[in-house]
Scaffold this active site. Sequence first.
Site, PDB file in Angstrom:
ATOM      1  N   ASP A  97     -38.726  10.430  -7.732  1.00 41.35           N
ATOM      2  CA  ASP A  97     -37.747   9.378  -7.420  1.00 41.35           C
ATOM      3  C   ASP A  97     -36.499   9.463  -8.282  1.00 41.35           C
ATOM      4  O   ASP A  97     -35.482   8.851  -7.974  1.00 41.35           O
ATOM      5  CB  ASP A  97     -38.380   7.986  -7.529  1.00 41.35           C
ATOM      6  CG  ASP A  97     -39.010   7.738  -8.883  1.00 41.35           C
ATOM      7  OD1 ASP A  97     -39.595   8.674  -9.455  1.00 41.35           O
ATOM      8  OD2 ASP A  97     -38.908   6.601  -9.377  1.00 41.35           O
ATOM      9  N   GLU A  98     -36.567  10.207  -9.392  1.00 44.71           N
ATOM     10  CA  GLU A  98     -35.388  10.313 -10.262  1.00 44.71           C
ATOM     11  C   GLU A  98     -34.891  11.754 -10.370  1.00 44.71           C
ATOM     12  O   GLU A  98     -34.091  12.080 -11.227  1.00 44.71           O
ATOM     13  CB  GLU A  98     -35.717   9.764 -11.664  1.00 44.71           C
ATOM     14  CG  GLU A  98     -36.232   8.333 -11.674  1.00 44.71           C
ATOM     15  CD  GLU A  98     -35.212   7.315 -11.179  1.00 44.71           C
ATOM     16  OE1 GLU A  98     -34.017   7.474 -11.454  1.00 44.71           O
ATOM     17  OE2 GLU A  98     -35.631   6.360 -10.486  1.00 44.71           O
ATOM     18  N   HIS A 143     -23.157 -11.648   9.170  1.00 46.94           N
ATOM     19  CA  HIS A 143     -23.123 -12.864   9.996  1.00 46.94           C
ATOM     20  C   HIS A 143     -22.834 -12.549  11.471  1.00 46.94           C
ATOM     21  O   HIS A 143     -23.076 -13.382  12.338  1.00 46.94           O
ATOM     22  CB  HIS A 143     -22.154 -13.914   9.419  1.00 46.94           C
ATOM     23  CG  HIS A 143     -20.714 -13.710   9.729  1.00 46.94           C
ATOM     24  ND1 HIS A 143     -19.823 -13.217   8.816  1.00 46.94           N
ATOM     25  CD2 HIS A 143     -20.006 -13.954  10.847  1.00 46.94           C
ATOM     26  CE1 HIS A 143     -18.616 -13.160   9.371  1.00 46.94           C
ATOM     27  NE2 HIS A 143     -18.703 -13.608  10.602  1.00 46.94           N
ATOM     28  N   ASP A 170     -22.560 -10.492   2.757  1.00 48.41           N
ATOM     29  CA  ASP A 170     -22.285 -10.502   4.194  1.00 48.41           C
ATOM     30  C   ASP A 170     -21.942  -9.091   4.685  1.00 48.41           C
ATOM     31  O   ASP A 170     -20.796  -8.795   5.006  1.00 48.41           O
ATOM     32  CB  ASP A 170     -21.134 -11.488   4.476  1.00 48.41           C
ATOM     33  CG  ASP A 170     -21.000 -11.814   5.946  1.00 48.41           C
ATOM     34  OD1 ASP A 170     -21.834 -11.337   6.740  1.00 48.41           O
ATOM     35  OD2 ASP A 170     -20.051 -12.550   6.302  1.00 48.41           O
ATOM     36  N   GLY A 214     -13.003 -13.663  15.121  1.00 51.05           N
ATOM     37  CA  GLY A 214     -13.035 -12.452  15.941  1.00 51.05           C
ATOM     38  C   GLY A 214     -12.700 -11.198  15.138  1.00 51.05           C
ATOM     39  O   GLY A 214     -12.882 -10.087  15.610  1.00 51.05           O
ATOM     40  N   SER A 253     -14.026 -10.758  12.118  1.00 50.66           N
ATOM     41  CA  SER A 253     -15.181 -10.560  11.231  1.00 50.66           C
ATOM     42  C   SER A 253     -15.821  -9.193  11.374  1.00 50.66           C
ATOM     43  O   SER A 253     -15.900  -8.647  12.475  1.00 50.66           O
ATOM     44  CB  SER A 253     -16.254 -11.596  11.536  1.00 50.66           C
ATOM     45  OG  SER A 253     -15.964 -12.748  10.830  1.00 50.66           O
ATOM     46  N   GLY A 254     -16.300  -8.689  10.256  1.00 53.46           N
ATOM     47  CA  GLY A 254     -16.981  -7.393  10.235  1.00 53.46           C
ATOM     48  C   GLY A 254     -16.002  -6.241  10.154  1.00 53.46           C
ATOM     49  O   GLY A 254     -16.346  -5.145   9.736  1.00 53.46           O
TER      50      GLY A 254
HETATM   51  N1  ARG Z   1     -15.861 -15.734  10.366  1.00 51.08           N
HETATM   52  C1  ARG Z   1     -14.770 -15.194  11.135  1.00 51.08           C
HETATM   53  C2  ARG Z   1     -15.314 -14.333  12.283  1.00 51.08           C
HETATM   54  O1  ARG Z   1     -16.496 -14.430  12.586  1.00 51.08           O
HETATM   55  C3  ARG Z   1     -13.736 -14.503  10.296  1.00 51.08           C
HETATM   56  C4  ARG Z   1     -12.925 -15.495   9.609  1.00 51.08           C
HETATM   57  C5  ARG Z   1     -11.929 -14.981   8.720  1.00 51.08           C
HETATM   58  N2  ARG Z   1     -11.167 -16.097   8.320  1.00 51.08           N
HETATM   59  C6  ARG Z   1     -10.063 -16.055   7.578  1.00 51.08           C
HETATM   60  N3  ARG Z   1      -9.434 -17.129   7.335  1.00 51.08           N
HETATM   61  N4  ARG Z   1      -9.675 -14.950   7.078  1.00 51.08           N
HETATM   62  O2  ARG Z   1     -14.586 -13.675  12.984  1.00 51.08           O
END
Ligand code: ARG
Length: 498
Positions: A147-148, A301, A350, A444, A446-447
């Site tokens: 493992d190392e 999320h 997240d 929109g 997000s991610g």
């Molecule tokens: N939670 C949001 C999404 O699902 C992104 C929000 C980002 N908000 C901001 N104020 N920068 O798309």
Amino acid sequence: MNSRPPPYYENYAYQPENFGPPRHFGGYNVYLPSSSPHYLPSVPPHYPPSVPHYVPRVSTHQSTPVPTIVQPTPSSSKTCMPKTRKALILILSIVIILVGAAIAGVLIWYFETDSCSGSKIHCGTTGICVTPAQWCNGMIDCPNGEDENRCVRLYGPDFILEVYSSENKGWYSICHDDWNDGYGKTACTDMGYNKNTYLNSKGIAPISGNVSFMRLNTSAGSTDFYKTLYKSLWCPSGSVVSVRCIDCGLSNKRASARNRIVGGNAAFPGDWPWQVSLHTHGVHLCGGSIITPEWIVTAAHCVEGVYSDSHQWSVYAGILSQLAMSSSRGYRVAKIISHPNYDPSTKNNDVALMKLQSSLFFDELIRPVCLPNPGMMFQPEQKCWITGWGAKHQGGNTSVELNAASVPLIDSSTCNGIFFYNGLILPTMICAGYLEGKVDSCQGDSGGPLVTLKDSLWWLVGDTSWGSGCAGPFKPGVYGNMTRFTDWIYRNMQVTQS
Ligand code: ARG
């Protein structure tokens, strides 16, 4: 001696999940399009909440078990049972017990010797398994130290290859002398990359202040380069190995002033080639970033609760218009891995990974972004870019075209100030935006990526996570802090290699 801190790999992954607050999926803001574009189905997508919210923890108590009524067996049945029947039942019970024991034995043998269940990693051929968190953590957990044995990382903006020596308790760069591409490919696959994305290895000047190195002993006769490494105070060539495991961070974008997201502009083809649009049931829900031909980074999320099923997702790469996506098929998702310590109420950790069913083909329009290496310094107000198909104003619709805007990073102590987010910014988060607001990511987005240009390459600094409203004063966007996640990302790419 190398004075660097011991094993860099702090692990935030694969820890028991039961110490976080309870998961709850009922609190989404329902996104209601004011006018439904024709590519949207009638069901509105559910966007996750924009601000972390805390759920009071109600301690549950065990209810007293209801006593079950035991029916007394009529004693007459005992006396009535013939002797042969008794014997038959006895034999049958013995057979059942023996068969059960045999099955249990086989199962124990199977799990103990042959396969590492779940996402565990084999200790060589010993049949023993360890958790990914035990791999390269500076402590020997496998009987022969497997493992190392082959712990490598890329350090700093110049991708200097470093190997961890458990004997000397430190990370060492490797002298370029006698190095070849075969060793480079081995190091990249040990990190979690696929052999066929390997770009090159070269010799570069060591980091100033480095006083000891690892050297290859080519006469050692081993094909495993790790086994031939020995500590040396100098490199004859004067250079150390720098390895590029993937041709990441390239874009067509020219540095220019053209500068929607909130307060941004429409993107040009090939400007943000790592940006993907993640669709579920034909609707854009989140953004993501390409890091390898088969791996996408997004926000945890985005893939929470009912969205955790990989079959419902389609990934669109190299396309700027949502309208064009409705007429193409997109890439199917084979697997979704959410950070095990993601906390839906605080948005801690997240981040999530999506593994595609088939590999992306890289060209001018589809390319990976670079994951930040340990030892990379971003300026406190580093100029970054956010991109996405999110709303152009708070409460707005998903955008048809991909938009981009430039935002500076905001130091976490500032962002945690009482006028800002007052302590909600955790170490796994990073803020970007302006005090006066006006430019921001929004629902929109997000991610999707928060990237920066450094030494002519684009690096993934964060993934869009949350914010209070969009673009308001003192309420900048909050992003997952990618440098805190790279270790977890690589570990998962290693374990899920095909
Ligand atoms: N939670 C949001 C999404 O699902 C992104 C929000 C980002 N908000 C901001 N104020 N920068 O798309």
